[in-house]
Design a protein around this motif. Structure first.
Motif, PDB file in Angstrom:
ATOM      1  N   VAL A   1      -0.345 113.420  33.164  1.00  0.00           N
ATOM      2  CA  VAL A   1       1.031 113.676  32.701  1.00  0.00           C
ATOM      3  C   VAL A   1       1.668 112.381  32.194  1.00  0.00           C
ATOM      4  CG1 VAL A   1       3.309 114.504  33.376  1.00  0.00           C
ATOM      5  CG2 VAL A   1       1.267 115.589  34.336  1.00  0.00           C
ATOM      6  N   ALA A   2       1.537 111.328  32.986  1.00  0.00           N
ATOM      7  CA  ALA A   2       2.135 110.045  32.601  1.00  0.00           C
ATOM      8  C   ALA A   2       1.502 109.502  31.327  1.00  0.00           C
ATOM      9  CB  ALA A   2       1.975 109.041  33.741  1.00  0.00           C
ATOM     10  N   TYR A   3       0.186 109.604  31.208  1.00  0.00           N
ATOM     11  CA  TYR A   3      -0.504 109.095  30.012  1.00  0.00           C
ATOM     12  C   TYR A   3      -0.120 109.902  28.780  1.00  0.00           C
ATOM     13  CZ  TYR A   3      -4.225 107.702  26.830  1.00  0.00           C
ATOM     14  OH  TYR A   3      -4.912 107.241  25.736  1.00  0.00           O
ATOM     15  N   GLY A   4       0.009 111.207  28.933  1.00  0.00           N
ATOM     16  CA  GLY A   4       0.389 112.038  27.792  1.00  0.00           C
ATOM     17  C   GLY A   4       1.714 111.619  27.201  1.00  0.00           C
ATOM     18  N   LEU A   5       2.707 111.355  28.059  1.00  0.00           N
ATOM     19  CA  LEU A   5       4.015 110.930  27.573  1.00  0.00           C
ATOM     20  C   LEU A   5       3.987 109.502  27.048  1.00  0.00           C
ATOM     21  CD1 LEU A   5       6.428 112.422  30.274  1.00  0.00           C
ATOM     22  CD2 LEU A   5       6.082 113.220  27.937  1.00  0.00           C
ATOM     23  N   TRP A   6       3.278 108.614  27.763  1.00  0.00           N
ATOM     24  CA  TRP A   6       3.253 107.206  27.374  1.00  0.00           C
ATOM     25  C   TRP A   6       2.497 106.983  26.076  1.00  0.00           C
ATOM     26  CZ3 TRP A   6      -1.163 103.894  27.364  1.00  0.00           C
ATOM     27  CH2 TRP A   6      -0.865 102.561  27.071  1.00  0.00           C
TER      28      TRP A   6
ATOM     29  N   ALA B   1       9.190 118.790  27.711  1.00  0.00           N
ATOM     30  CA  ALA B   1       9.410 120.054  28.425  1.00  0.00           C
ATOM     31  C   ALA B   1       8.203 120.400  29.294  1.00  0.00           C
ATOM     32  CB  ALA B   1       9.688 121.173  27.428  1.00  0.00           C
ATOM     33  N   ALA B   2       6.987 120.174  28.775  1.00  0.00           N
ATOM     34  CA  ALA B   2       5.782 120.467  29.558  1.00  0.00           C
ATOM     35  C   ALA B   2       5.711 119.594  30.806  1.00  0.00           C
ATOM     36  CB  ALA B   2       4.536 120.256  28.693  1.00  0.00           C
ATOM     37  N   ALA B   3       6.094 118.327  30.644  1.00  0.00           N
ATOM     38  CA  ALA B   3       6.096 117.425  31.801  1.00  0.00           C
ATOM     39  C   ALA B   3       7.147 117.835  32.821  1.00  0.00           C
ATOM     40  CB  ALA B   3       6.344 115.989  31.342  1.00  0.00           C
ATOM     41  N   ALA B   4       8.324 118.235  32.349  1.00  0.00           N
ATOM     42  CA  ALA B   4       9.414 118.592  33.254  1.00  0.00           C
ATOM     43  C   ALA B   4       9.163 119.920  33.955  1.00  0.00           C
ATOM     44  CB  ALA B   4      10.736 118.649  32.483  1.00  0.00           C
TER      45      ALA B   4
END
Length: 211
Positions: free
Chosen positions: A61-66, A161-164
């Protein structure tokens, strides 16, 4: 606006969404089969495996956003969405603040060395319903869940939104699974009386007049 297939294929969306789905699945499988894994890996090995898999899923999740950013824009956020998101966020913050454990008294006879009094909000009897448990049996899960719903309501980006939305997903799925385990006496207990007075999904017990 991109078509749904292209939105789901965006790295930010599938890394965040996939990471949360894996997190929910591995937590359910490992907790349901806890004793089986402990027998094969030992207690320390089980905890290490649990921690490693959970870390990998959240790292996705963190890598996807970063690495890939908030993802494609899928909608326009107007005043209704901002109002709904703000309200949901406030509910989550109220829950989080109420869950913050009180500071323990270092001068008391039962001081264990931990600066936090984790017993402060517990009921005196197993059938008593106190504090945020009147709202949901899983206030820790759903405080984060409402924060995630608030963020998802206020963002126009699919990746964010997917992360949240992973937080309410964890609250719903893992909270339901935790109830199932407690009914069977695995890792805790959930009596018929206590279940009748409370609900896993927030506010259901209050709205149905169970209390």
């Amino acid at each position: 606006m991109l078509p749904p297939a292209q939105v789901l294929a965006h790295p930010s969306v599938y890394l965040c969404g996939g990471g949360w789905l894996f997190f929910v699945a591995e937590n359910a499988v490992l907790s349901e089969n806890r004793q089986v894994f402990i027998d094969r890996l030992g207690d320390r090995g089980y905890k290490s495996c649990y921690g490693l898999l959970s870390t990998c899923s959240l790292a996705s999740v963190a890598y996807g956003l970063w690495r890939h950013g908030p993802g494609p824009r899928v909608r326009t956020v107007g005043p209704p969405s901002l109002a709904l998101g703000s309200a949901l966020t406030c509910v989550g913050l109220v829950g989080a603040f109420n869950l913050a454990p009180a500071l323990a008294n270092p001068m008391s006879d039962d001081f264990t060395g931990c600066p936090l009094d984790l017993k402060a909000a517990r009921a005196e009897k197993p059938t008593d319903v106190v504090g945020l448990e009147r709202v949901t049996r899983h206030p820790q899960f759903w405080s984060l869940g409402f924060l995630g719903l608030g963020c998802a309501a206020m963002t126009p980006f699919a990746g964010t939104a997917a992360a949240a939305l992973g937080f309410p997903l964890v609250a719903l799925v893992n909270g339901t699974h935790l109830d199932s385990r407690h009914r069977r006496g695995m890792g805790g207990s959930l009596s018929v009386e206590r279940e009748a007075k409370t609900s896993g999904v927030p506010f259901v017990a209050l709205l149905r007049g169970r209390q």
